[in-house]
Motif scaffolding. Sequence first.
Motif, PDB file in Angstrom:
ATOM      1  N   PRO A 266       0.827  -1.220   0.000  1.00  0.00           N
ATOM      2  CA  PRO A 266       0.000   0.000   0.000  1.00  0.00           C
ATOM      3  C   PRO A 266       0.855   1.262   0.000  1.00  0.00           C
ATOM      4  CG  PRO A 266      -0.751  -1.564   1.675  1.00  0.00           C
ATOM      5  CD  PRO A 266       0.574  -2.057   1.188  1.00  0.00           C
ATOM      6  N   LEU A 267       0.258   2.332  -0.441  1.00  0.00           N
ATOM      7  CA  LEU A 267       0.932   3.632  -0.480  1.00  0.00           C
ATOM      8  C   LEU A 267       1.190   4.115   0.953  1.00  0.00           C
ATOM      9  CD1 LEU A 267       1.697   6.033  -2.466  1.00  0.00           C
ATOM     10  CD2 LEU A 267      -0.514   6.996  -1.822  1.00  0.00           C
ATOM     11  N   VAL A 269       1.711   6.671   3.943  1.00  0.00           N
ATOM     12  CA  VAL A 269       1.399   8.075   4.227  1.00  0.00           C
ATOM     13  C   VAL A 269       1.697   8.357   5.702  1.00  0.00           C
ATOM     14  CG1 VAL A 269      -0.345   9.884   4.222  1.00  0.00           C
ATOM     15  CG2 VAL A 269      -0.408   8.104   2.467  1.00  0.00           C
ATOM     16  N   ILE A 287      -4.851  13.278   4.771  1.00  0.00           N
ATOM     17  CA  ILE A 287      -4.149  12.327   3.897  1.00  0.00           C
ATOM     18  C   ILE A 287      -4.176  12.831   2.452  1.00  0.00           C
ATOM     19  CG2 ILE A 287      -4.186   9.976   2.943  1.00  0.00           C
ATOM     20  CD1 ILE A 287      -5.389   9.095   5.667  1.00  0.00           C
ATOM     21  N   ILE A 291      -0.888  13.544   0.066  1.00  0.00           N
ATOM     22  CA  ILE A 291      -0.544  12.878  -1.204  1.00  0.00           C
ATOM     23  C   ILE A 291      -0.918  13.731  -2.414  1.00  0.00           C
ATOM     24  CG2 ILE A 291      -0.751  10.585  -0.178  1.00  0.00           C
ATOM     25  CD1 ILE A 291      -3.433  10.261  -1.576  1.00  0.00           C
ATOM     26  N   THR A 298      -8.883   9.841  -2.648  1.00  0.00           N
ATOM     27  CA  THR A 298      -8.269   9.324  -1.421  1.00  0.00           C
ATOM     28  C   THR A 298      -9.218   8.384  -0.699  1.00  0.00           C
ATOM     29  OG1 THR A 298      -7.041  11.403  -1.216  1.00  0.00           O
ATOM     30  CG2 THR A 298      -7.122  10.001   0.725  1.00  0.00           C
ATOM     31  N   TYR A 301      -9.278   5.068  -2.463  1.00  0.00           N
ATOM     32  CA  TYR A 301      -8.027   4.354  -2.220  1.00  0.00           C
ATOM     33  C   TYR A 301      -8.019   3.720  -0.831  1.00  0.00           C
ATOM     34  CZ  TYR A 301      -3.991   4.117  -5.347  1.00  0.00           C
ATOM     35  OH  TYR A 301      -3.080   3.728  -6.303  1.00  0.00           O
ATOM     36  N   LEU A 302      -8.546   4.448   0.138  1.00  0.00           N
ATOM     37  CA  LEU A 302      -8.619   3.932   1.513  1.00  0.00           C
ATOM     38  C   LEU A 302      -9.598   2.766   1.596  1.00  0.00           C
ATOM     39  CD1 LEU A 302      -8.623   7.334   3.410  1.00  0.00           C
ATOM     40  CD2 LEU A 302      -6.877   5.571   3.648  1.00  0.00           C
ATOM     41  N   LYS A 306      -5.551   0.492  -0.052  1.00  0.00           N
ATOM     42  CA  LYS A 306      -4.338   0.750  -0.827  1.00  0.00           C
ATOM     43  C   LYS A 306      -3.407   1.772  -0.168  1.00  0.00           C
ATOM     44  CE  LYS A 306      -6.286  -0.436  -5.351  1.00  0.00           C
ATOM     45  NZ  LYS A 306      -6.638   0.056  -6.705  1.00  0.00           N
ATOM     46  N   ILE A 307      -3.673   2.095   1.087  1.00  0.00           N
ATOM     47  CA  ILE A 307      -2.842   3.064   1.805  1.00  0.00           C
ATOM     48  C   ILE A 307      -2.489   2.506   3.185  1.00  0.00           C
ATOM     49  CG2 ILE A 307      -2.813   5.363   2.893  1.00  0.00           C
ATOM     50  CD1 ILE A 307      -4.524   6.409   0.646  1.00  0.00           C
TER      51      ILE A 307
END
Length: 561
Positions: A266-267, A269, A287, A291, A298, A301-302, A306-307
Amino acid sequence: MTLLEAIKSQYSQSYADLGITNCSLEEIYSLMEKILTTEVSDSNFSDLEKILLPNMQNSFQKLDSTESLNLLAEKLEVFIRKILILTDESGKVPKADDGNIYLKELVKYLGIDANPNIKFARDERNALIHNAKSLPSVEYFSSLKSIFFSYFLVVAKRYKVLHEKLFPELNFTEYYKTVIQHYLDFRNAFIDLEVKEYIQIVIKEVFDPNSQKPARQGNVTDLRNSIPEKQMMLLGQPGMGKTTSLLFMAMTDAETLSKNPKSKIPLPVYVSLAAFSDKDETIVQRIAKRIERKVDFTQKYLEEGKITIFLDGFNEILPNLRENMQRKIQQFINDFPNVKIIIASRPLAYENIEFKKPTNNPLDNNKPIAAFLLIEMKENLVKNFIENNYNATQQEKIELFNLVKRHTKLFQMLQTPLYLAEFIKIYENKKELPDTTVDLTKRFLELKYLREYQKDANFPKEDFHDIMIQYTEKISMLDELKESTQNPQVPEEIAKAILKPLLKKTEINENKFLFYAVNMNILFHNKQDKTYFFAHQSYQDFYFAMGEKHQNAFLNYFNNL
């Protein structure tokens, strides 16, 4: 059945033989759709989407006619031309002898002219265009496969550049660089010493003494990937390396992703809870800001997990505001149960507030998330740290370690990475042993002042210390910062307004003073938020303790850290 499903059911087996390794069938199809729907200035491509997608679908439904097949074959050349416009390559294709550019020249430029599917597709294209007729199903699907595969090959050949241009929100190349640089900058943000390697501090689970399960223990970087829980609390005393650990994990994830963007990691942060100056700001909004993406992107993605979130400095939030932040974090955990989240704090701040596991699993209802405590460095780690970072002969390194080991109180103090790093720099300079953490920090800051003066004779080494004490006192009394954090992010204009009257007797202005403070890594300048805050809360604690009003009470507390 969707078009992608039709393609997969008919050709997914054969697709593997194409030799396309840089992207999957799903990724190619997704990018094809984006290519077709992206507008370009040339009107010759305006109807490409309306013609191509329906006829791709029709090609699987109307097997008694080659009408769709003809159009697919005919539009391959137009499709390639559009791709080359999107990749800024349309003017680079060598022309044929008659001065024109045909399909032959286009596929040769892309380097796929020798591919048998391309050759077959070109022949079929010419045959179908000049001799339209119904084909037997076997021959029909053979022709259709070659044409589809020709589209796939063209997209795959320019996949990376097309993906970056058409999906810029998914390109995190520059973001990875900032995450990596953030760690490298912070590694020396509160010590003038380049630590040669990250210290793998051991953590031990804070466990209910009545539990039958053994407490888990190991390196934080290993445990965060091996434990089944998505959420964990990282507790540690000042200087134990909470922030460094979070930034190191974010950095290693960013390095992996920068080398392999298709990695399932995952990305990462990193979010400083001290940065929440706006009480109404949500964690998702913070967040998104970090990013540099829209909130809805976002959020998605959450939701997809993926984060990975590294929330730092829960202890830096003022006690009267912690409950509000605790609710925000708990809501975030409940809303995004698939997101990996690590929250760092000093133990004292976490004593009366607990984070619960996500509410989506009834079995975990009302159970606290896993909490781990950073353990003080053992003898072997202290020895290794001295050997790796003390600039001396091997014999001198051994002598220093033995000297430290003989002083029980000093050794206990130096089991904390921050204080050990500070001690090494002090000892390199004067070969003196500090008695307390206050003495250690004072000598270390004095060494910073001396080095800055040696670099710049205009540095106010006689006044800087007293001005920092006054600055620290004043920011603690400001109404607009009282409801912020214990290490507040001070807006640039407020920091300068505080310093201006304090600098009247010196020959420097507030801009130069802040430059010195940041250059010595005492203050950190958040250029994105246009704020200043202490590079480490222990510096703020120290300067605050030095103020006359707080000296006696606070020094006792500070020395007992």
